[in-house]
Design a protein around this motif. Structure first.
Motif, PDB file in Angstrom:
ATOM      1  N   CYS A 253      -8.812   1.686   6.973  1.00 54.27           N
ATOM      2  CA  CYS A 253      -9.024   0.415   7.678  1.00 54.27           C
ATOM      3  C   CYS A 253      -8.445   0.493   9.094  1.00 54.27           C
ATOM      4  CB  CYS A 253      -8.336  -0.709   6.903  1.00 54.27           C
ATOM      5  SG  CYS A 253      -8.295  -2.282   7.758  1.00 54.27           S
TER       6      CYS A 253
ATOM      7  N   THR B 221      -6.133  -7.696  -5.088  1.00 54.46           N
ATOM      8  CA  THR B 221      -7.137  -8.716  -5.434  1.00 54.46           C
ATOM      9  C   THR B 221      -6.710  -9.479  -6.693  1.00 54.46           C
ATOM     10  OG1 THR B 221      -8.458  -6.955  -6.444  1.00 54.46           O
ATOM     11  CG2 THR B 221      -9.165  -7.711  -4.310  1.00 54.46           C
TER      12      THR B 221
ATOM     13  N   ALA C  81       0.839  -1.211   0.000  1.00 58.72           N
ATOM     14  CA  ALA C  81       0.000   0.000   0.000  1.00 58.72           C
ATOM     15  C   ALA C  81       0.870   1.257   0.000  1.00 58.72           C
ATOM     16  CB  ALA C  81      -0.928   0.000   1.211  1.00 58.72           C
TER      17      ALA C  81
ATOM     18  N   ILE D 233      -4.166   2.248   4.137  1.00 55.23           N
ATOM     19  CA  ILE D 233      -5.071   1.166   3.704  1.00 55.23           C
ATOM     20  C   ILE D 233      -6.524   1.633   3.834  1.00 55.23           C
ATOM     21  CG2 ILE D 233      -5.585  -1.302   3.921  1.00 55.23           C
ATOM     22  CD1 ILE D 233      -2.786  -1.819   4.350  1.00 55.23           C
TER      23      ILE D 233
ATOM     24  N   GLY E   4     -15.437  -3.065  -3.308  1.00 61.49           N
ATOM     25  CA  GLY E   4     -14.016  -3.134  -3.717  1.00 61.49           C
ATOM     26  C   GLY E   4     -13.885  -3.291  -5.213  1.00 61.49           C
ATOM     27  N   THR E   5     -13.321  -4.448  -5.647  1.00 63.34           N
ATOM     28  CA  THR E   5     -13.231  -4.711  -7.085  1.00 63.34           C
ATOM     29  C   THR E   5     -14.364  -5.635  -7.529  1.00 63.34           C
ATOM     30  OG1 THR E   5     -11.749  -6.526  -6.598  1.00 63.34           O
ATOM     31  CG2 THR E   5     -10.711  -4.448  -7.211  1.00 63.34           C
TER      32      THR E   5
ATOM     33  N   PHE F 140      -5.177   3.925  -2.866  1.00 65.87           N
ATOM     34  CA  PHE F 140      -5.886   2.762  -2.305  1.00 65.87           C
ATOM     35  C   PHE F 140      -6.514   1.943  -3.430  1.00 65.87           C
ATOM     36  CE2 PHE F 140      -9.719   0.614  -0.923  1.00 65.87           C
ATOM     37  CZ  PHE F 140      -9.159  -0.249   0.005  1.00 65.87           C
TER      38      PHE F 140
ATOM     39  N   TRP G 101      -5.675  -1.900  -4.008  1.00 65.70           N
ATOM     40  CA  TRP G 101      -6.683  -2.954  -3.837  1.00 65.70           C
ATOM     41  C   TRP G 101      -6.856  -3.753  -5.138  1.00 65.70           C
ATOM     42  CZ3 TRP G 101      -7.854  -5.286   0.298  1.00 65.70           C
ATOM     43  CH2 TRP G 101      -8.924  -6.164   0.318  1.00 65.70           C
TER      44      TRP G 101
END
Ligand SMILES: C[S@@+](CC[C@H](N)C(=O)[O-])C[C@H]1O[C@@H](n2cnc3c(N)ncnc32)[C@H](O)[C@@H]1O
Length: 302
Positions: free
Chosen positions: A256, A66, A26, A253, A109-110, A58, A62
């Protein structure tokens, strides 16, 4: 309640360093995004536009993370790869396969969880994703999974002040009943690795509760604060959580937090309404820096 046995001491100690990999990844994306902004002539961006750069960094992090966890589509023999999810990811499929009706997916997210949301019992999915850099990936995933007609991507946070206007703007009429008389909208709300990041956790969980229809369910899989005071918890892992926080975990992140009592906030969300109809929450990896909860909370049918 979890029945798993903790791994041997050496493995548990090595596990304390596992989040370092994520953090290094990150941070490197963040640095790259700052350097690119400076090269474009936006010299003050790393100071004046931190929110924008953090969001961009971010999103890239991410997507890279992923993608790195996705198995190749085929084996070297050309056969389709069949890899069962491992670790905390194995907690997700049994939960999400029970989703039905009108579903809210917070922070998709994705769109990694979309393959688990293809049930015909699901009428519509609303994905509330504030990180705009992830939207293209979500749209592509919806297309690939044949969910484009059911999937409504909302460019907003889960906070009601943003979510309700975004639902209205979606133009599907889903928010009409709530606007008129405050009735619930969703049959299921999916919270997978997202309540660690939302601002004002208690308020958010109360708002989510209000958006559930009677009998509606929260499907939750989240990492939480280490229960170090209990027999299965770990003081070393709890200290490590604090150290990661101090060294910028949340900053790099996507807000988070490693040290949230997500279960307490979810359980408490129904207090003013006399509690949940039922709560079934399991705990896993309680010895680690990322202990998880997974389960279902059901709103009273009334
Ligand atoms: C760790 S990722 C998890 C993504 C996805 N749920 C998954 O399991 O792959 C956290 C996601 O929550 C999103 N998020 C952060 N704050 C949020 C908020 N206030 N409302 C909705 N989503 C949020 C992030 O943009 C990100 O997509």
């Amino acid at each position: 309640m979890s029945t798993e046995l903790p791994p041997p001491f050496r493995e548990r100690m090595l596990g304390l360093f596992e989040p370092c990999v994520l953090m290094v990844m990150a941070i490197s994306h963040y640095i790259r995004v700052c350097v690119e902004a400076i090269k474009r002539g936006e010299v003050l961006a790393p100071i004046m536009q931190t929110a924008k750069l953090r969001d961009e960094a971010f999103a890239r992090f991410w997507i890279a993370f992923t993608t790195s966890r996705q198995p190749p589509a085929t084996t070297p023999n050309g056969e389709p790869t069949q890899v069962e999810p491992a670790g905390s990811s194995a907690l997700i499929p049994p939960l999400l396969k029970t989703a039905s009706g009108v579903v809210l997916d917070i922070g998709p997210g994705t769109g990694s969880q979309m393959p688990l949301l293809r049930s015909p019992a699901i009428k519509a999915i609303y994905g509330a994703e504030p990180c705009l850099g992830l939207h293209k990936a979500i749209q592509n995933k919806a297309l690939a999974e044949g969910l484009s007609s059911k999937y409504h991507l909302l460019p907003c946070s889960v906070a009601s002040s943003e979510l309700l206007p975004a639902l209205e703007a979606a133009g599907t009429g889903v928010a009409d009943a709530h606007k008129a008389n405050g009735t619930g909208i969703f049959d299921a709300i999916i919270c997978v690795r997202v309540l660690c990041s939302v601002p004002q956790l208690e308020r958010t969980t109360r708002e989510l509760y209000a958006l559930l229809k009677p009998g509606g369910r929260v499907l939750v899989m989240e990492h939480v604060v280490n229960p170090w005071r209990t027999a299965k918890g770990s003081i070393a892992a709890r200290i490590a959580q604090g150290i990661y926080q101090v060294f910028g975990w949340s900053y790099f992140i996507g807000d988070c937090c490693l040290d949230r009592d997500v279960e307490g906030a979810l359980r408490g969300a129904a207090d003013e309404d006399g509690g949940w109809e039922s709560v079934q929450i399991d705990r896993s990896f309680e010895w680690s820096v990322m202990p998880h909860i997974s389960g279902v909370l059901v709103k009273k049918s009334r």
